[in-house]
Scaffold this motif. Structure first.
Motif, PDB file in Angstrom:
ATOM      1  N   ALA A 170      -4.055  16.174   3.621  1.00  0.00           N
ATOM      2  CA  ALA A 170      -4.050  15.804   5.035  1.00  0.00           C
ATOM      3  C   ALA A 170      -5.469  15.645   5.576  1.00  0.00           C
ATOM      4  N   GLN A 171      -6.356  16.550   5.203  1.00  0.00           N
ATOM      5  CA  GLN A 171      -7.738  16.450   5.669  1.00  0.00           C
ATOM      6  C   GLN A 171      -8.420  15.218   5.090  1.00  0.00           C
ATOM      7  N   ALA A 172      -7.998  14.791   3.905  1.00  0.00           N
ATOM      8  CA  ALA A 172      -8.599  13.613   3.276  1.00  0.00           C
ATOM      9  C   ALA A 172      -8.326  12.346   4.076  1.00  0.00           C
ATOM     10  N   PHE A 173      -7.189  12.275   4.770  1.00  0.00           N
ATOM     11  CA  PHE A 173      -6.948  11.093   5.610  1.00  0.00           C
ATOM     12  C   PHE A 173      -7.207  11.378   7.093  1.00  0.00           C
ATOM     13  N   GLY A 174      -7.948  12.448   7.384  1.00  0.00           N
ATOM     14  CA  GLY A 174      -8.456  12.677   8.733  1.00  0.00           C
ATOM     15  C   GLY A 174      -7.592  13.513   9.642  1.00  0.00           C
ATOM     16  N   ALA A 175      -6.601  14.208   9.114  1.00  0.00           N
ATOM     17  CA  ALA A 175      -5.730  15.022   9.963  1.00  0.00           C
ATOM     18  C   ALA A 175      -6.391  16.345  10.327  1.00  0.00           C
ATOM     19  N   ASP A 176      -6.082  16.848  11.521  1.00  0.00           N
ATOM     20  CA  ASP A 176      -6.429  18.215  11.891  1.00  0.00           C
ATOM     21  C   ASP A 176      -5.338  19.125  11.328  1.00  0.00           C
ATOM     22  N   VAL A 177      -5.731  20.185  10.643  1.00  0.00           N
ATOM     23  CA  VAL A 177      -4.774  21.047   9.948  1.00  0.00           C
ATOM     24  C   VAL A 177      -4.927  22.489  10.420  1.00  0.00           C
ATOM     25  N   LEU A 178      -3.793  23.133  10.672  1.00  0.00           N
ATOM     26  CA  LEU A 178      -3.761  24.572  10.938  1.00  0.00           C
ATOM     27  C   LEU A 178      -2.969  25.232   9.817  1.00  0.00           C
ATOM     28  N   MET A 179      -3.540  26.272   9.238  1.00  0.00           N
ATOM     29  CA  MET A 179      -2.855  26.989   8.166  1.00  0.00           C
ATOM     30  C   MET A 179      -1.946  28.049   8.766  1.00  0.00           C
TER      31      MET A 179
ATOM     32  N   GLU B  44       0.839  -1.189   0.000  1.00  0.00           N
ATOM     33  CA  GLU B  44       0.000   0.000   0.000  1.00  0.00           C
ATOM     34  C   GLU B  44       0.878   1.245   0.000  1.00  0.00           C
ATOM     35  N   THR B  45       0.490   2.243  -0.779  1.00  0.00           N
ATOM     36  CA  THR B  45       1.235   3.496  -0.800  1.00  0.00           C
ATOM     37  C   THR B  45       0.502   4.559   0.007  1.00  0.00           C
ATOM     38  N   LYS B  46       1.266   5.324   0.761  1.00  0.00           N
ATOM     39  CA  LYS B  46       0.737   6.438   1.539  1.00  0.00           C
ATOM     40  C   LYS B  46       1.695   7.612   1.377  1.00  0.00           C
ATOM     41  N   SER B  47       1.165   8.803   1.453  1.00  0.00           N
ATOM     42  CA  SER B  47       2.018   9.982   1.336  1.00  0.00           C
ATOM     43  C   SER B  47       2.934  10.103   2.542  1.00  0.00           C
ATOM     44  N   LEU B  48       4.018  10.829   2.339  1.00  0.00           N
ATOM     45  CA  LEU B  48       4.967  11.075   3.420  1.00  0.00           C
ATOM     46  C   LEU B  48       4.276  11.744   4.607  1.00  0.00           C
TER      47      LEU B  48
ATOM     48  N   ALA C 207       3.929  10.405   8.470  1.00  0.00           N
ATOM     49  CA  ALA C 207       4.386  11.199   9.616  1.00  0.00           C
ATOM     50  C   ALA C 207       3.278  11.325  10.654  1.00  0.00           C
ATOM     51  N   LEU C 208       2.049  11.538  10.201  1.00  0.00           N
ATOM     52  CA  LEU C 208       0.925  11.635  11.135  1.00  0.00           C
ATOM     53  C   LEU C 208       0.722  10.316  11.872  1.00  0.00           C
ATOM     54  N   GLU C 209       0.813   9.214  11.151  1.00  0.00           N
ATOM     55  CA  GLU C 209       0.645   7.907  11.792  1.00  0.00           C
ATOM     56  C   GLU C 209       1.727   7.664  12.836  1.00  0.00           C
TER      57      GLU C 209
ATOM     58  N   VAL D 181       0.021  12.306  24.513  1.00  0.00           N
ATOM     59  CA  VAL D 181      -0.153  13.499  23.683  1.00  0.00           C
ATOM     60  C   VAL D 181      -1.637  13.833  23.596  1.00  0.00           C
ATOM     61  N   ASP D 182      -1.957  15.110  23.749  1.00  0.00           N
ATOM     62  CA  ASP D 182      -3.354  15.543  23.769  1.00  0.00           C
ATOM     63  C   ASP D 182      -3.913  15.862  22.390  1.00  0.00           C
ATOM     64  N   ALA D 183      -3.072  16.286  21.463  1.00  0.00           N
ATOM     65  CA  ALA D 183      -3.557  16.647  20.125  1.00  0.00           C
ATOM     66  C   ALA D 183      -2.404  16.618  19.139  1.00  0.00           C
ATOM     67  N   VAL D 184      -2.738  16.352  17.867  1.00  0.00           N
ATOM     68  CA  VAL D 184      -1.759  16.352  16.781  1.00  0.00           C
ATOM     69  C   VAL D 184      -2.322  17.191  15.636  1.00  0.00           C
ATOM     70  N   TYR D 185      -1.498  18.102  15.110  1.00  0.00           N
ATOM     71  CA  TYR D 185      -1.909  18.956  14.007  1.00  0.00           C
ATOM     72  C   TYR D 185      -0.847  18.953  12.912  1.00  0.00           C
ATOM     73  N   VAL D 186      -1.297  18.966  11.664  1.00  0.00           N
ATOM     74  CA  VAL D 186      -0.427  19.265  10.534  1.00  0.00           C
ATOM     75  C   VAL D 186      -0.439  20.775  10.341  1.00  0.00           C
ATOM     76  N   LEU D 187       0.735  21.360  10.182  1.00  0.00           N
ATOM     77  CA  LEU D 187       0.865  22.794   9.938  1.00  0.00           C
ATOM     78  C   LEU D 187       1.380  23.008   8.519  1.00  0.00           C
ATOM     79  N   THR D 188       0.677  23.788   7.736  1.00  0.00           N
ATOM     80  CA  THR D 188       1.117  24.029   6.364  1.00  0.00           C
ATOM     81  C   THR D 188       0.604  25.369   5.862  1.00  0.00           C
ATOM     82  N   ASP D 189       1.255  25.872   4.827  1.00  0.00           N
ATOM     83  CA  ASP D 189       0.782  27.088   4.162  1.00  0.00           C
ATOM     84  C   ASP D 189       0.294  26.775   2.755  1.00  0.00           C
ATOM     85  N   ASP D 190       0.164  25.475   2.437  1.00  0.00           N
ATOM     86  CA  ASP D 190      -0.148  25.058   1.081  1.00  0.00           C
ATOM     87  C   ASP D 190      -1.486  24.317   1.028  1.00  0.00           C
ATOM     88  N   ALA D 191      -2.362  24.756   0.139  1.00  0.00           N
ATOM     89  CA  ALA D 191      -3.701  24.167   0.045  1.00  0.00           C
ATOM     90  C   ALA D 191      -3.651  22.708  -0.391  1.00  0.00           C
TER      91      ALA D 191
END
Length: 262
Positions: free
Chosen positions: A64-73, A30-34, A38-40, A48-58
């Motif tokens: 990230a949101q497609a595989f259920g990640a919480d994202v902060l821009m 199975e292939t998964k993005s980098l 990292a989130l897994e 740990v109380d919470a995990v967020y992906v931080l990015t400036d790129d849509a």
């Protein structure tokens, strides 16, 4: 919240554009993005109380949101992951005691590496901590071959006797003249734990000449007299390697297969 993990991810990497969305094949094929891997890895860390992906790129946000990640821009002004973490911290509804920066190019980071950092932060004198791993022969050989080929691979750390860092470099330090009888070389693992005050101070400092030359964000702390506490960790048989260059894809996929990671 006591502890939050941030995973900074940017699309416009100088060495490897689009790196967070590069796919890696696991043990089952199975292939998964980098960024997903990292989130897994982050989700395996205890306490740990919470995990967020931080990015400036849509594109990264949508993936990230497609595989259920919480994202902060975050803004496109952030020059490195630590600055991005400071921006993410400002968006949280409450301030945690510890912020962990698990860089998005290190999907092989074992949970016990991060847990060791969190434990080190129980000492109120520690402003930030980062793990170091004593190089085995395979890792050291990869370091040396990368540098001989003109590639910038992983980072090494030089330690004081008390465990605080003297320096970090993309060169192999100390100098390795013979791989058969090498000196003790510490591989710096790209994970950091900070106190919120340390992040605030970081944002008040200008980028220094050594940080600029090496391209290593943690050097800003050393250049401003803040100790960086290095926490020795053990691989426990697992090979650790970051994805810095296209050649690292095969290296990481080999470890995923060997470790049975889907």
């Amino acid at each position: 919240m006591k502890t939050v993990i941030f995973i900074p991810a940017r699309y416009a990497s100088t060495r490897y554009p689009g790196k967070p969305l590069v796919t890696l094949k696991g043990a089952t094929g199975e292939t998964k993005s980098l960024i997903q891997r990292a989130l897994e890895a982050a989700k395996q860390v205890k306490g740990v109380d919470a995990v967020y992906v931080l990015t400036d790129d849509a594109r990264i946000r949508e993936a990230a949101q497609a595989f259920g990640a919480d994202v902060l821009m975050t803004s496109d002004k952030a020059r490195n992951g630590t600055e991005r973490c400071a921006e993410g911290l400002a968006q949280l509804p409450e301030e945690p005691k510890v912020v962990v920066n698990l860089q998005g190019d290190a999907p092989l980071t074992p949970p016990w590496f991060v847990e060791a950092l969190i434990a080190a932060m129980e000492n109120p004198a520690v402003q930030m901590s980062t793990p170091v791993l004593k190089c085995d022969h395979e890792t050291l050989s990869n370091f040396v071959s990368d540098r001989q080929a003109g590639r910038v691979g992983g980072t090494t750390a030089v330690l004081r006797r008390d465990g605080n860092a003297i320096y970090f470099s993309k060169e192999v330090l100390p100098y390795v003249s013979n791989l058969e009888t090498p000196p003790e070389v510490w591989h710096h693992v790209g994970v950091y734990a900070y106190r919120p005050t340390a992040l605030a101070n970081y944002m008040s400092w200008e980028e220094g000449p050594v940080e600029r030359a090496e391209g290593l964000e943690q050097l800003r702390f050393l250049e401003n007299g803040v100790p960086v506490t290095c926490v020795p960790v053990e691989a426990r048989g697992r090979v650790f390697w970051e994805l810095n260059n296209p050649v690292d894809v095969a290296r990481i996929e080999g470890v995923l297969k060997k470790e049975g990671i889907a």
